[in-house]
Scaffold this active site. Structure first.
Site, short mmCIF file in Angstrom:
data_model
loop_
_atom_site.label_atom_id
_atom_site.label_comp_id
_atom_site.label_asym_id
_atom_site.label_seq_id
_atom_site.Cartn_x
_atom_site.Cartn_y
_atom_site.Cartn_z
N SER A 135 0.83 -1.21 0.00
CA SER A 135 0.00 0.00 0.00
C SER A 135 0.87 1.26 0.00
O SER A 135 0.60 2.22 -0.73
CB SER A 135 -0.92 0.00 1.22
OG SER A 135 -1.65 1.20 1.30
N TRP A 190 2.38 1.61 -3.36
CA TRP A 190 1.36 2.03 -4.33
C TRP A 190 1.23 3.55 -4.37
O TRP A 190 1.00 4.14 -5.42
CB TRP A 190 0.01 1.40 -3.97
CG TRP A 190 -1.13 1.83 -4.86
CD1 TRP A 190 -1.53 1.26 -6.03
CD2 TRP A 190 -2.02 2.94 -4.64
NE1 TRP A 190 -2.60 1.92 -6.56
CE2 TRP A 190 -2.92 2.97 -5.71
CE3 TRP A 190 -2.12 3.91 -3.64
CZ2 TRP A 190 -3.93 3.92 -5.82
CZ3 TRP A 190 -3.12 4.85 -3.74
CH2 TRP A 190 -4.01 4.86 -4.82
N HIS A 191 1.40 4.17 -3.21
CA HIS A 191 1.21 5.62 -3.12
C HIS A 191 2.28 6.43 -3.84
O HIS A 191 2.02 7.56 -4.26
CB HIS A 191 1.13 6.06 -1.66
CG HIS A 191 -0.22 5.87 -1.05
ND1 HIS A 191 -0.65 4.66 -0.55
CD2 HIS A 191 -1.25 6.73 -0.88
CE1 HIS A 191 -1.88 4.79 -0.08
NE2 HIS A 191 -2.27 6.03 -0.27
N GLY A 192 3.47 5.89 -3.99
CA GLY A 192 4.48 6.67 -4.68
C GLY A 192 5.84 6.01 -4.71
O GLY A 192 6.15 5.14 -3.88
N PHE A 240 -0.62 10.26 -7.80
CA PHE A 240 -0.54 8.82 -7.60
C PHE A 240 -1.22 8.05 -8.73
O PHE A 240 -1.13 6.85 -8.79
CB PHE A 240 -1.17 8.42 -6.27
CG PHE A 240 -0.58 9.15 -5.09
CD1 PHE A 240 0.78 9.36 -5.01
CD2 PHE A 240 -1.38 9.67 -4.09
CE1 PHE A 240 1.33 10.04 -3.94
CE2 PHE A 240 -0.84 10.34 -3.00
CZ PHE A 240 0.51 10.53 -2.93
#
Length: 434
Positions: free
Chosen positions: A274, A277-279, A434
């Site tokens: 997670s 996934w954000h950056g 994102f």
């Protein structure tokens, strides 16, 4: 747009192949085609430079000096993290036989590229959104009115809350080395409200806009600022992403049906993914790891589901002192984690944290642009108070029996939008990156 079209075609064809085969091994092979393609697309455009730079940093520590590397000089496609997850979920649902694939390519393309939620969610599943696109819809006056109300409330959260706090947050994080600890704490606290107003505001606008087209999207925020532990927070914050990871990562890994040790492993994997996934930055990975460390004790104590589908002070008007303490503690933990989320690098994040604990003194913050902080303290207090009053239904921000009360609130919201709007301010949404 060509990437969206390519992703749409691949998953459309993959789902048909999965559904048309009885051989489990063949079905799984086609599923891997979807996973590898979508993750590869996301990895190449979003994470290629990150991996290259990390590799260069690692080998330099070992004494090797790499003179030059080939990196991408492209702008990250807007919304790529969202629509790749959305198309992958379609292939997963077909594979697990939770959904029959559609043969209507145009409807499937509309599901993937549905414009209100395309660039920042909610991340929809085909069982909800595609099923609505496939059926005939008629204009519903009440649904449209509800949509306009959500759009209005979303604009309030974005313009009045998020955008008004952004200059102060930017100034504090950009000049953290010159401010005392009290100001740094103020900055990260304001950032918590900024990112909530910005992201949940977008979700409200997206859900409200979809209602105008007769489409009901998934609720993405359920007043997370009133969460009583970190587990409840993740049941209320970015719900569509949390649900995606639970259904397609956590449960396939074994979920909580395995041993405690493996369950802890699964939780750690989900939060690390997670964060990633954000950056493409180590700050997001640290942010994910921090939430894993905060979530795991709640899980081990068996308190990760005790607040599911409940709200603070559910049967009373006022929360108990215990609930107030739980909410403040959870807010503090989540806010602290956002130092990593907001900082440009791990080094900056730890310098920021170090200064909080080693340079504590209280000074009144004065923004260079002359903002009066007391005005924003009052604004945030009133905003939190209002959301507490409507906490039982995130889709009805103006649900009051009295017409006079509703009229007064509408008037205040519209006047605030006009007062706080600044045409010269960059109003891009935080999650667009994102």
């Amino acid at each position: 747009m060509s990437l969206i079209l390519l992703s749409t075609i691949v998953d459309y064809l993959v789902a048909i192949q999965i559904n048309g085969n009885d051989n489990q091994r063949t079905r799984k092979s086609w599923l891997w085609v979807s996973v590898i393609f979508n993750v590869g697309l996301l990895g190449f455009f979003k994470y290629y430079n990150f991996f290259v730079d990390s590799w260069v940093d690692m080998v330099s520590v070992l004494g090797y000096d790499i003179k030059s590397t080939w990196t991408l000089k492209v702008i990250l496609p807007v919304g790529i993290s969202f629509y790749t997850f959305q198309t992958m979920s379609y292939s997963f649902d077909v594979y697990y036989k939770k959904l029959k694939p559609t043969t209507d390519f145009l409807s499937f393309a509309a599901f993937v590229s549905f414009f209100p939620q395309l660039v920042a969610g909610p991340i929809e599943r085909a069982s909800n959104l595609l099923s609505q696109i496939l059926k005939v819809r008629k204009f519903d006056y009440r649904q449209a009115v509800d949509g306009i109300k959500l759009i209005l409330w979303g604009l309030f959260k974005k313009i009045v809350i998020a955008d008004s706090l952004a200059p102060m947050v930017d100034d504090i994080f950009a000049n953290y080395s010159t401010y005392p600890a009290s100001t740094l704490i103020l900055g990260v606290t304001l950032f918590s409200f900024q990112v909530y107003g910005d992201f949940s505001g977008y979700s409200d606008i997206a859900i409200g806009t979809a209602k105008l087209f007769g489409v009901e999207l998934t609720s993405n925020f359920k007043f997370p600022q009133f969460s009583r532990n970190v587990a409840e927070y993740w049941q209320r914050w970015h719900v569509s992403l949390s649900t995606w990871f639970r259904h397609y990562v956590y449960i396939p890994l074994g979920g909580s049906r395995t041993s405690k040790l493996k369950s802890v492993r699964n939780i750690a994997i989900v939060f690390l993914i997670s964060g990633f996934w954000h950056g493409a930055n180590w700050t997001f990975i640290f942010w994910g790891a921090f939430h894993a460390l905060a979530f795991i004790p709640v899980f081990l104590m068996g308190r990760n589901t005790i607040y599911k589908d409940s709200v603070v002070a559910e049967n009373t008007m006022f929360p108990t002192l215990t609930e107030v303490g739980q909410v403040l503690l959870t807010f503090g933990i989540v806010t602290f984690s956002r130092i990593f989320f907001r900082s440009e690098s791990i080094t900056v994040a730890f310098e920021f944290i170090n200064k909080i604990f080693t340079n504590f003194s209280y000074e009144t913050y004065h923004h260079p642009m002359g903002y009066r902080m007391i005005d924003y303290y009052v604004l945030i207090f009133l905003f939190v108070l209002y959301e507490y009053l409507i906490r039982r239904d995130e889709r009805s921000p103006f649900k009051f029996k009295s017409r006079i009360v509703r009229f007064i609130i509408y008037t205040i919201v519209i006047l605030c939008l006009l007062l706080f709007y600044d045409s010269g301010f960059d109003r891009s949404f935080i999650y667009f990156q994102f």
